[in-house]
Design a protein around this motif. Structure first.
Motif, PDB file in Angstrom:
ATOM      1  N   ALA A 220       1.058  -1.228  -0.005  1.00 51.10           N
ATOM      2  CA  ALA A 220      -0.112   0.216   0.004  1.00 51.10           C
ATOM      3  C   ALA A 220       0.989   1.469   0.004  1.00 51.10           C
ATOM      4  CB  ALA A 220      -0.851   0.081   1.215  1.00 51.10           C
ATOM      5  N   VAL A 221       0.619   2.277  -0.746  1.00 47.75           N
ATOM      6  CA  VAL A 221       1.377   3.541  -0.813  1.00 47.75           C
ATOM      7  C   VAL A 221       0.050   4.571  -0.444  1.00 47.75           C
ATOM      8  CG1 VAL A 221       2.091   5.179  -2.589  1.00 47.75           C
ATOM      9  CG2 VAL A 221       2.662   2.681  -2.904  1.00 47.75           C
ATOM     10  N   VAL A 222       0.530   5.425   0.345  1.00 47.60           N
ATOM     11  CA  VAL A 222      -0.104   6.788   0.726  1.00 47.60           C
ATOM     12  C   VAL A 222       0.164   7.820   0.114  1.00 47.60           C
ATOM     13  CG1 VAL A 222      -1.062   8.121   2.579  1.00 47.60           C
ATOM     14  CG2 VAL A 222      -0.641   5.471   3.061  1.00 47.60           C
ATOM     15  N   ALA A 223      -0.417   8.498  -0.692  1.00 46.94           N
ATOM     16  CA  ALA A 223       0.032   9.837  -1.350  1.00 46.94           C
ATOM     17  C   ALA A 223      -1.012  10.828  -1.288  1.00 46.94           C
ATOM     18  CB  ALA A 223       0.019   9.366  -2.860  1.00 46.94           C
ATOM     19  N   ARG A 224      -0.375  11.867  -0.876  1.00 46.57           N
ATOM     20  CA  ARG A 224      -0.914  13.064  -0.594  1.00 46.57           C
ATOM     21  C   ARG A 224      -0.852  14.268  -1.644  1.00 46.57           C
ATOM     22  NH1 ARG A 224       2.042  15.721   2.692  1.00 46.57           N
ATOM     23  NH2 ARG A 224       0.256  17.124   3.616  1.00 46.57           N
ATOM     24  N   GLY A 225      -2.017  14.812  -1.816  1.00 49.70           N
ATOM     25  CA  GLY A 225      -2.148  16.114  -2.668  1.00 49.70           C
ATOM     26  C   GLY A 225      -1.469  17.325  -2.180  1.00 49.70           C
ATOM     27  N   ARG A 226      -1.185  18.153  -2.826  1.00 46.95           N
ATOM     28  CA  ARG A 226      -0.197  19.278  -2.777  1.00 46.95           C
ATOM     29  C   ARG A 226      -1.060  20.102  -1.292  1.00 46.95           C
ATOM     30  NH1 ARG A 226      -0.882  22.074  -6.942  1.00 46.95           N
ATOM     31  NH2 ARG A 226      -2.677  23.043  -6.234  1.00 46.95           N
ATOM     32  N   ASP A 227      -2.123  19.991  -1.116  1.00 47.64           N
ATOM     33  CA  ASP A 227      -2.958  20.707  -0.056  1.00 47.64           C
ATOM     34  C   ASP A 227      -3.462  19.865   1.079  1.00 47.64           C
ATOM     35  OD1 ASP A 227      -2.113  22.957  -1.463  1.00 47.64           O
ATOM     36  OD2 ASP A 227      -4.051  23.223  -2.628  1.00 47.64           O
ATOM     37  N   ALA A 228      -3.171  18.816   0.971  1.00 47.34           N
ATOM     38  CA  ALA A 228      -3.686  17.791   1.969  1.00 47.34           C
ATOM     39  C   ALA A 228      -3.212  17.838   3.178  1.00 47.34           C
ATOM     40  CB  ALA A 228      -3.349  16.191   1.450  1.00 47.34           C
ATOM     41  N   PRO A 229      -3.833  17.626   4.373  1.00 46.43           N
ATOM     42  CA  PRO A 229      -3.310  17.921   5.696  1.00 46.43           C
ATOM     43  C   PRO A 229      -2.352  16.946   5.982  1.00 46.43           C
ATOM     44  CG  PRO A 229      -5.696  17.239   5.698  1.00 46.43           C
ATOM     45  CD  PRO A 229      -5.489  17.485   4.372  1.00 46.43           C
ATOM     46  N   GLY A 230      -1.578  17.042   7.046  1.00 43.66           N
ATOM     47  CA  GLY A 230      -0.787  15.845   7.394  1.00 43.66           C
ATOM     48  C   GLY A 230       0.676  16.327   7.184  1.00 43.66           C
ATOM     49  N   ARG A 231       1.545  15.631   7.912  1.00 39.95           N
ATOM     50  CA  ARG A 231       2.896  15.602   7.851  1.00 39.95           C
ATOM     51  C   ARG A 231       3.690  15.423   6.621  1.00 39.95           C
ATOM     52  NH1 ARG A 231       4.317  10.536  11.738  1.00 39.95           N
ATOM     53  NH2 ARG A 231       4.641   8.954  10.011  1.00 39.95           N
ATOM     54  N   ASP A 232       4.752  15.927   6.024  1.00 45.45           N
ATOM     55  CA  ASP A 232       5.401  15.839   4.746  1.00 45.45           C
ATOM     56  C   ASP A 232       5.902  14.615   4.695  1.00 45.45           C
ATOM     57  OD1 ASP A 232       4.460  18.539   3.898  1.00 45.45           O
ATOM     58  OD2 ASP A 232       6.480  19.354   4.687  1.00 45.45           O
ATOM     59  N   GLY A 233       6.527  14.079   5.813  1.00 46.69           N
ATOM     60  CA  GLY A 233       7.119  12.582   5.719  1.00 46.69           C
ATOM     61  C   GLY A 233       8.256  12.947   4.693  1.00 46.69           C
ATOM     62  N   ASP A 234       9.016  11.754   4.364  1.00 48.96           N
ATOM     63  CA  ASP A 234      10.517  11.664   3.993  1.00 48.96           C
ATOM     64  C   ASP A 234      10.293  10.967   2.320  1.00 48.96           C
ATOM     65  OD1 ASP A 234      10.297   9.144   4.324  1.00 48.96           O
ATOM     66  OD2 ASP A 234      11.990   9.060   5.813  1.00 48.96           O
ATOM     67  N   GLY A 235       9.021  10.761   1.746  1.00 46.74           N
ATOM     68  CA  GLY A 235       9.035  10.164   0.492  1.00 46.74           C
ATOM     69  C   GLY A 235       9.347  11.345  -0.346  1.00 46.74           C
ATOM     70  N   PRO A 236       9.347  10.712  -1.836  1.00 45.19           N
ATOM     71  CA  PRO A 236       9.739  11.688  -3.022  1.00 45.19           C
ATOM     72  C   PRO A 236       8.327  12.208  -3.692  1.00 45.19           C
ATOM     73  CG  PRO A 236       9.648   9.292  -3.681  1.00 45.19           C
ATOM     74  CD  PRO A 236       9.360   9.057  -2.016  1.00 45.19           C
ATOM     75  N   ALA A 237       8.438  13.302  -4.169  1.00 46.98           N
ATOM     76  CA  ALA A 237       7.362  13.747  -5.130  1.00 46.98           C
ATOM     77  C   ALA A 237       7.220  13.222  -6.199  1.00 46.98           C
ATOM     78  CB  ALA A 237       7.620  15.278  -5.084  1.00 46.98           C
ATOM     79  N   VAL A 238       6.162  13.250  -6.736  1.00 50.23           N
ATOM     80  CA  VAL A 238       5.898  12.293  -8.213  1.00 50.23           C
ATOM     81  C   VAL A 238       5.905  13.633  -9.173  1.00 50.23           C
ATOM     82  CG1 VAL A 238       4.288  11.405  -9.672  1.00 50.23           C
ATOM     83  CG2 VAL A 238       4.520  10.351  -7.339  1.00 50.23           C
ATOM     84  N   VAL A 239       6.619  13.756 -10.094  1.00 48.64           N
ATOM     85  CA  VAL A 239       6.859  14.902 -10.967  1.00 48.64           C
ATOM     86  C   VAL A 239       6.131  14.937 -12.338  1.00 48.64           C
ATOM     87  CG1 VAL A 239       8.510  16.397 -12.121  1.00 48.64           C
ATOM     88  CG2 VAL A 239       9.132  15.247 -10.019  1.00 48.64           C
ATOM     89  N   ALA A 240       5.995  13.414 -12.793  1.00 51.96           N
ATOM     90  CA  ALA A 240       5.346  13.332 -14.002  1.00 51.96           C
ATOM     91  C   ALA A 240       5.413  11.744 -14.275  1.00 51.96           C
ATOM     92  CB  ALA A 240       6.178  14.137 -15.119  1.00 51.96           C
ATOM     93  N   THR A 241       4.530  11.609 -15.214  1.00 55.81           N
ATOM     94  CA  THR A 241       4.292   9.997 -15.529  1.00 55.81           C
ATOM     95  C   THR A 241       4.059   9.855 -16.988  1.00 55.81           C
ATOM     96  OG1 THR A 241       1.765   9.880 -15.586  1.00 55.81           O
ATOM     97  CG2 THR A 241       2.912   9.725 -13.392  1.00 55.81           C
ATOM     98  N   ARG A 242       4.270   8.669 -17.564  1.00 54.59           N
ATOM     99  CA  ARG A 242       3.873   8.509 -19.051  1.00 54.59           C
ATOM    100  C   ARG A 242       3.851   6.891 -19.195  1.00 54.59           C
ATOM    101  NH1 ARG A 242       7.306  11.536 -23.449  1.00 54.59           N
ATOM    102  NH2 ARG A 242       6.258  13.201 -22.424  1.00 54.59           N
ATOM    103  N   SER A 243       2.656   6.440 -19.845  1.00 60.42           N
ATOM    104  CA  SER A 243       2.380   5.068 -20.438  1.00 60.42           C
ATOM    105  C   SER A 243       2.778   5.035 -21.801  1.00 60.42           C
ATOM    106  CB  SER A 243       1.125   5.167 -20.169  1.00 60.42           C
ATOM    107  OG  SER A 243       0.573   5.306 -19.064  1.00 60.42           O
ATOM    108  N   HIS A 244       3.263   3.741 -22.119  1.00 61.57           N
ATOM    109  CA  HIS A 244       3.608   3.374 -23.444  1.00 61.57           C
ATOM    110  C   HIS A 244       3.146   1.859 -23.701  1.00 61.57           C
ATOM    111  CE1 HIS A 244       6.043   4.576 -26.941  1.00 61.57           C
ATOM    112  NE2 HIS A 244       6.004   3.329 -27.104  1.00 61.57           N
TER     113      HIS A 244
END
Length: 378
Positions: A220-244
């Motif tokens: 399970a992955v917990v992902a927060r939107g830019r304005d979501a409440p809660g602590r920042d944590g130490d995980g990475p930001a998702v910058v962009a995605t692409r399907s092929h």
């Protein structure tokens, strides 16, 4: 069951050169948690029991034994004790076992991820749930709402059919959602009980490969939107995605579904497809963000198998140790389909996270034949 967390590579932990300015994060990965069944086996202890299931009495076991040695798998976790598989009998019993064990593992994975993110079940606005190793209506996510104490108005998206690519594709689609709902928090859950799809008395090479390579688990992955409440944590930001999608390759991987359930399709030509087709779209994706392969400091790759990982390394010109985190995941837990790339991602959290500013690429491939790229930044 405590899941072994694989250490990242030294190369993955070093800052990448020539870093463009950090973008404003639309999605932050707050936590990743992997759960595995309690039934853990050394690879050599599974070889003969799996042979008993898949082969006729007295059949030659040379290929079976060679595959079990060559996969790079040392230990695996199974949904059931190995002695119970012979008694499953038909697809209905196997699928019932998938529902029971999958719901338990899914609950464990989500609970662990929420705990690590410092969140409560009521904080979750979206639950995306993927599996390709069983079917249920109501789906696993619906069964988990009351069990976990999620809100009754939680949005749910059950996903079937993506296979090994779903860990990456699911994260990408969660990112798409959070871009439009920046105040929300989402959970991606993947549950794969590959052992329950093993076909009895099927001596095809694909079935024997599956019996040697795949393991069971959930993540399970917990992902927060830019304005979501809660602590920042130490995980990475998702910058962009692409399907092929790769045209003309749909026959290379998937299921043939019949009276006995899911019969695996794995074509021996997959490493060649990776060599022929992976490089151009991946490099184009990075170039759109001012990056090259050399700028990526953390490779979070689905461990499809030794030959596929070798093909990825060669076609991208990566150092020999660039995918070591994926190889360690494969050795410890086997190929858990969509779960595996998230287990590799988990190894880059906490004290083992890369240096701030490091670019990462999370990638997986699966039925279609297709690939999914997720650009990360720590």
């Amino acid at each position: 069951m405590r899941v072994p967390v694989i250490p990242p590579d030294a190369a993955a932990a070093s800052p990448a050169p020539r870093l463009p300015p950090a973008p404003v994060a639309a999605t932050t990965i707050a936590a990743v948690h992997t759960a595995v069944p309690p039934h853990r086996y050394a690879q050599e202890d599974l070889t003969e029991p799996i042979g008993d299931l898949c082969l006729a009495p007295g059949a030659d076991r040379v290929l079976l034994r060679r595959l079990h040695v060559s996969t790079g798998v040392r230990t695996r976790h199974l949904a059931l004790p190995i002695e119970r598989y012979a008694g499953l009998g038909d697809f209905g019993r196997s699928n019932d076992a998938w529902i029971e064990a999958g719901t338990d593992l899914g609950a464990e994975a989500v609970t662990g991820a929420l705990r690590e993110a410092g969140l409560e079940p009521a904080d979750i606005d979206l639950l995306v749930c993927n599996s390709v190793t069983g079917v249920a209506t109501p789906s696993l996510d619906a069964r988990l709402v009351g069990r976990l104490g999620l809100r009754h108005d939680v949005k749910r998206i059950p996903v079937f059919g993506l296979g090994c690519v779903a860990g990456a594709a699911g994260l990408a689609r969660v990112h798409d959602y959070l871009r439009g709902h920046p105040g929300d928090t989402a959970v991606l859950l993947t549950v794969e009980l590959c052992s329950l799809t093993l076909q009895r008395r099927d001596d095809s090479t694909a079935n024997l490969v599956a019996g040697a390579l795949f393991g069971d688990g959930a993540a399970a992955v917990v992902a927060r939107g830019r304005d979501a409440p809660g602590r920042d944590g130490d995980g990475p930001a998702v910058v962009a995605t692409r399907s092929h999608l790769y045209p003309g390759t749909g026959h290379l991987m998937g299921w043939e579904i019949g009276a006995t359930g899911f019969r695996v399709v794995i074509d021996a030509g997959l490493p060649a497809v990776v060599r022929d087709h992976l490089g151009p779209p991946l490099r184009a994706f990075l170039a759109d963000h001012g990056l090259t392969v050399d700028d990526i400091g953390a490779w979070v790759c689905h461990p499809g198998g030794p030959k596929v990982m070798t093909a990825v390394t060669e076609v991208l010109g990566l150092p020999d140790d660039a995918l070591n985190s994926a190889r360690r995941s494969l050795a410890a837990l086997g190929n858990m389909s969509s779960v595996s790339v998230l287990h590799v991602l988990q190894s880059h959290h906490g004290a083992r996270r890369p240096e701030p500013g490091t670019w990462g690429l999370l990638m997986a491939m699966g039925p279609g034949f297709c690939s999914e790229f997720v650009l990360l930044r720590w």
